[in-house]
Design a protein around this motif. Structure first.
Motif, PDB file in Angstrom:
ATOM      1  N   VAL A  62      65.007   2.259 -23.088  1.00  0.00           N
ATOM      2  CA  VAL A  62      64.207   2.491 -24.289  1.00  0.00           C
ATOM      3  C   VAL A  62      64.906   1.875 -25.491  1.00  0.00           C
ATOM      4  CG1 VAL A  62      63.380   4.249 -25.882  1.00  0.00           C
ATOM      5  CG2 VAL A  62      63.143   4.581 -23.421  1.00  0.00           C
ATOM      6  N   PHE A  63      64.183   1.034 -26.227  1.00  0.00           N
ATOM      7  CA  PHE A  63      64.701   0.476 -27.467  1.00  0.00           C
ATOM      8  C   PHE A  63      63.901   1.032 -28.643  1.00  0.00           C
ATOM      9  CE2 PHE A  63      64.883  -2.948 -30.700  1.00  0.00           C
ATOM     10  CZ  PHE A  63      66.238  -2.862 -30.988  1.00  0.00           C
ATOM     11  N   CYS A  64      62.579   0.772 -28.641  1.00  0.00           N
ATOM     12  CA  CYS A  64      61.771   1.262 -29.770  1.00  0.00           C
ATOM     13  C   CYS A  64      61.203   2.651 -29.491  1.00  0.00           C
ATOM     14  CB  CYS A  64      60.656   0.275 -30.087  1.00  0.00           C
ATOM     15  SG  CYS A  64      59.336   0.230 -28.858  1.00  0.00           S
ATOM     16  N   GLY A  65      60.813   2.900 -28.269  1.00  0.00           N
ATOM     17  CA  GLY A  65      60.235   4.187 -27.906  1.00  0.00           C
ATOM     18  C   GLY A  65      58.793   4.381 -28.379  1.00  0.00           C
ATOM     19  N   GLY A  67      56.274   1.682 -27.837  1.00  0.00           N
ATOM     20  CA  GLY A  67      55.375   0.726 -27.207  1.00  0.00           C
ATOM     21  C   GLY A  67      55.363  -0.660 -27.804  1.00  0.00           C
ATOM     22  N   VAL A  68      56.348  -1.017 -28.595  1.00  0.00           N
ATOM     23  CA  VAL A  68      56.352  -2.313 -29.271  1.00  0.00           C
ATOM     24  C   VAL A  68      57.250  -3.346 -28.590  1.00  0.00           C
ATOM     25  CG1 VAL A  68      56.894  -3.486 -31.448  1.00  0.00           C
ATOM     26  CG2 VAL A  68      55.776  -1.256 -31.480  1.00  0.00           C
ATOM     27  N   CYS A  69      58.415  -2.947 -28.122  1.00  0.00           N
ATOM     28  CA  CYS A  69      59.424  -3.929 -27.717  1.00  0.00           C
ATOM     29  C   CYS A  69      59.330  -4.385 -26.254  1.00  0.00           C
ATOM     30  CB  CYS A  69      60.820  -3.367 -27.980  1.00  0.00           C
ATOM     31  SG  CYS A  69      61.317  -2.057 -26.827  1.00  0.00           S
ATOM     32  N   PHE A  70      58.701  -3.621 -25.394  1.00  0.00           N
ATOM     33  CA  PHE A  70      58.565  -3.943 -23.970  1.00  0.00           C
ATOM     34  C   PHE A  70      59.908  -3.973 -23.240  1.00  0.00           C
ATOM     35  CE2 PHE A  70      54.580  -5.013 -25.730  1.00  0.00           C
ATOM     36  CZ  PHE A  70      53.644  -4.945 -24.732  1.00  0.00           C
ATOM     37  N   ASP A  71      60.920  -3.326 -23.780  1.00  0.00           N
ATOM     38  CA  ASP A  71      62.209  -3.260 -23.094  1.00  0.00           C
ATOM     39  C   ASP A  71      62.190  -2.252 -21.942  1.00  0.00           C
ATOM     40  OD1 ASP A  71      63.943  -5.150 -23.940  1.00  0.00           O
ATOM     41  OD2 ASP A  71      65.221  -3.802 -25.112  1.00  0.00           O
ATOM     42  N   CYS A  72      61.202  -1.394 -21.907  1.00  0.00           N
ATOM     43  CA  CYS A  72      61.200  -0.290 -20.942  1.00  0.00           C
ATOM     44  C   CYS A  72      60.272  -0.540 -19.758  1.00  0.00           C
ATOM     45  CB  CYS A  72      60.796   0.995 -21.650  1.00  0.00           C
ATOM     46  SG  CYS A  72      59.108   0.962 -22.303  1.00  0.00           S
ATOM     47  N   ARG A  83      54.831   0.179 -19.564  1.00  0.00           N
ATOM     48  CA  ARG A  83      55.819   0.621 -20.551  1.00  0.00           C
ATOM     49  C   ARG A  83      56.121   2.098 -20.312  1.00  0.00           C
ATOM     50  NH1 ARG A  83      52.564  -1.163 -25.637  1.00  0.00           N
ATOM     51  NH2 ARG A  83      50.961  -0.696 -24.124  1.00  0.00           N
ATOM     52  N   CYS A  85      57.798   4.170 -21.910  1.00  0.00           N
ATOM     53  CA  CYS A  85      57.757   5.052 -23.082  1.00  0.00           C
ATOM     54  C   CYS A  85      56.334   5.440 -23.442  1.00  0.00           C
ATOM     55  CB  CYS A  85      58.455   4.397 -24.276  1.00  0.00           C
ATOM     56  SG  CYS A  85      57.548   3.013 -25.021  1.00  0.00           S
TER      57      CYS A  85
HETATM   58  S1  FES Z   1      60.852   1.288 -25.515  1.00  0.00           S
HETATM   59 FE1  FES Z   1      59.873  -0.283 -26.627  1.00  0.00          FE
HETATM   60  S2  FES Z   1      57.991  -0.528 -25.556  1.00  0.00           S
HETATM   61 FE2  FES Z   1      58.931   1.132 -24.568  1.00  0.00          FE
END
Ligand code: FES
Length: 107
Positions: A62-65, A67-72, A83, A85
């Protein structure tokens, strides 16, 4: 219970125990509470990373938490690019760490 999951008795809004949710993460069963996101269930159980980067294979979570960054991104019940998160955990979900190696890469 881990350090990242607070006791229900400390919740000032709903101090009663909620229903539990059981999912599988990379083959291991983990428990969460009804209403948690998949990321929340995984984080509360211990692991911080559940995706590996395409180029170097480094762990991401989790980076943004929001739904914006797509890291998860994870695979849920065979569906890729979910995603974690943003998806609410459902009892019986099978979640797998996602890794998309670039074409021709070693990873
Ligand atoms: S943590 Fe950024 S989209 Fe899920």
């Amino acid at each position: 219970m881990t350090a990242r999951l607070l006791p229900f008795s400390d919740d000032p809004i709903r101090p009663s125990s909620p229903a539990s949710v059981s999912i599988q993460f990379d083959g291991a069963p983990i428990e969460g509470v009804s209403g948690q996101s998949i990321a929340g269930v995984i984080l509360a159980s211990g692991p911080l990373g559940f995706r590996r980067t395409s180029v170097s294979g480094k762990s991401r979570g989790v980076f943004c938490g929001i739904g914006v960054c797509f890291d998860c991104l994870v695979e849920v019940n065979g569906d890729r690019d979910v995603r974690a998160c943003q998806r609410r955990a459902v009892d019986g979900d099978v979640v797998v760490t996602q890794h998309d190696a670039l074409p021709g890469s070693i990873a």
